[in-house]
Design a protein around this motif. Sequence first.
Motif, short mmCIF file in Angstrom:
data_model
loop_
_atom_site.label_atom_id
_atom_site.label_comp_id
_atom_site.label_asym_id
_atom_site.label_seq_id
_atom_site.Cartn_x
_atom_site.Cartn_y
_atom_site.Cartn_z
N ASN A 110 39.03 -18.06 132.80
CA ASN A 110 38.63 -17.14 133.86
C ASN A 110 37.32 -16.41 133.54
O ASN A 110 36.76 -15.76 134.43
N VAL A 111 36.86 -16.51 132.31
CA VAL A 111 35.58 -15.91 131.92
C VAL A 111 34.53 -17.01 131.87
O VAL A 111 34.74 -18.04 131.21
N PRO A 112 33.40 -16.83 132.52
CA PRO A 112 32.37 -17.88 132.51
C PRO A 112 31.69 -18.01 131.15
O PRO A 112 31.62 -17.05 130.37
N THR A 113 31.19 -19.19 130.88
CA THR A 113 30.22 -19.36 129.80
C THR A 113 28.90 -18.74 130.25
O THR A 113 28.53 -18.80 131.42
N SER A 114 28.20 -18.11 129.31
CA SER A 114 26.92 -17.48 129.66
C SER A 114 25.86 -17.84 128.64
O SER A 114 26.15 -18.12 127.48
N HIS A 115 24.63 -17.83 129.13
CA HIS A 115 23.48 -18.20 128.31
C HIS A 115 22.33 -17.26 128.63
O HIS A 115 22.17 -16.82 129.77
N ALA A 116 21.54 -16.93 127.62
CA ALA A 116 20.33 -16.13 127.84
C ALA A 116 19.32 -16.44 126.75
O ALA A 116 19.70 -16.85 125.64
N ASN A 117 18.07 -16.27 127.06
CA ASN A 117 17.04 -16.32 126.02
C ASN A 117 15.79 -15.60 126.49
O ASN A 117 15.50 -15.55 127.70
N VAL A 118 15.09 -15.04 125.55
CA VAL A 118 13.77 -14.45 125.79
C VAL A 118 12.89 -14.84 124.60
O VAL A 118 13.35 -14.84 123.46
N TYR A 144 36.52 -20.87 136.79
CA TYR A 144 37.31 -20.35 137.91
C TYR A 144 36.58 -19.12 138.42
O TYR A 144 36.77 -18.01 137.93
N ALA A 145 35.70 -19.35 139.37
CA ALA A 145 34.76 -18.34 139.81
C ALA A 145 35.33 -17.46 140.91
O ALA A 145 36.33 -17.80 141.56
N ASN A 146 34.68 -16.33 141.13
CA ASN A 146 34.97 -15.49 142.29
C ASN A 146 33.66 -14.91 142.80
O ASN A 146 32.68 -14.76 142.05
N ASP A 147 33.63 -14.61 144.08
CA ASP A 147 32.40 -14.14 144.71
C ASP A 147 31.90 -12.83 144.11
O ASP A 147 30.69 -12.61 144.00
N GLU A 148 32.82 -11.95 143.73
CA GLU A 148 32.41 -10.64 143.22
C GLU A 148 31.59 -10.77 141.94
O GLU A 148 30.55 -10.11 141.80
N ASP A 149 32.04 -11.60 141.02
CA ASP A 149 31.30 -11.77 139.77
C ASP A 149 29.94 -12.42 140.02
O ASP A 149 28.93 -12.02 139.42
N PHE A 226 33.40 -9.86 131.43
CA PHE A 226 34.40 -9.98 130.38
C PHE A 226 35.54 -8.99 130.62
O PHE A 226 36.72 -9.34 130.56
N GLN A 227 35.19 -7.74 130.86
CA GLN A 227 36.20 -6.69 131.01
C GLN A 227 37.16 -6.99 132.16
O GLN A 227 38.35 -6.69 132.08
N LYS A 228 36.64 -7.57 133.21
CA LYS A 228 37.46 -7.85 134.39
C LYS A 228 38.37 -9.06 134.20
O LYS A 228 39.49 -9.09 134.75
N ASN A 229 37.94 -10.05 133.43
CA ASN A 229 38.62 -11.35 133.44
C ASN A 229 39.27 -11.78 132.14
O ASN A 229 40.10 -12.70 132.14
N GLN A 230 38.92 -11.16 131.01
CA GLN A 230 39.33 -11.74 129.73
C GLN A 230 40.83 -11.65 129.46
O GLN A 230 41.34 -12.39 128.61
N ASP A 231 41.55 -10.77 130.15
CA ASP A 231 42.99 -10.65 129.93
C ASP A 231 43.82 -11.34 131.01
O ASP A 231 45.06 -11.23 131.01
N LYS A 232 43.18 -12.04 131.92
CA LYS A 232 43.93 -12.73 132.97
C LYS A 232 44.73 -13.89 132.36
O LYS A 232 44.23 -14.61 131.48
N PRO A 233 45.95 -14.12 132.84
CA PRO A 233 46.71 -15.28 132.34
C PRO A 233 46.11 -16.59 132.83
O PRO A 233 45.44 -16.62 133.87
#
Length: 314
Positions: A110-118, A144-149, A226-233
């Motif tokens: 439920n938590v997306p993979t994320s990438h960043a670079n500068v 497993y995406a949602n519009d809010e995120d 992370f805070q919103k999704n990391q504890d979802k079953p």
Amino acid sequence: MQHPTSADIQRVREFLLDLQARICAGLEQQEQAGGGNAKFIIDDWQRHEGGGGRSRILQEGVVIEKGGVMFSHIDIAQLPPSATERHPELAGTQAQALGVSLVIHPKNPNVPTSHANVRLFVAQKEGQKPIWWFGGGFDLTPFYANDEDCTAWHQKAHDLCEPFGDDVYDRHKKWCDDYFYLKHRDEQRGIGGLFFDDLNEWDFETCFKYIQAVGNGYLEAILPIFQKNQDKPYTDEQREFQLYRRGRYVEFNLIYDRGTIFGLQSGGRTESILVSLPNLVSWAYRKEWDEHSAEKRLTDYYLKPRNWLSLNIQ
């Protein structure tokens, strides 16, 4: 055009090292909030060719299955083809490149993979003024995406771009959509964000402020997700789908990613370059997902370039 001095490059270096430390600290807090105790290990390294870096790796966490937040500042005796393809005038030129690049693979689907670079790139031929540019961005790859995120992610991207020009978000958002595209699959890698390269259209100080905004914006954007999704079953089937979709991530990074290609061609540290690859991934034969399933909606709805800011989220 203002050209960077050694003091300017040192300021960029100091920002990047601080950014790396702050991102790791923020992600470690999320790991602890989920009941884990895994931390980023620090691996400092040097190159025989000149320069080095600091790799920070977290593996087998409760929240983060694998995360790499990498700093490097390297000297390049002769630019590789990946750097001179778009800049043939730099063939045979010495250069230095410094940046922070990260990929975070969460355990919960439920938590997306994320990438960043500068990053900052400076090249100079003997007797000539240096040629420089900044690059970077951040992007999100949900399972497993949602519009809010998705909307919140792009709203943060839009807001940090706004002080630099009304068209910056639109240009760098489109660049991201175009870049993170798997041609052989005819699909996007994720829902995008920002991507830019060869940035020297403003003076050095303004360009530097922009990559600071992007680097800081990543952490501000990802922590609420992370805070919103990391504890979802989640189910075993959802975990299986996550590993299946990670295969797309690996395909992009090994076939198309400029940073991976540049790092390998320039003699970079292979272990640090390939840290973006997840520990666990699957290439199971493609299943036909149910027409009304979340798995089908990912590719048919979320993995399509769209104006996320136009959604009316209640």
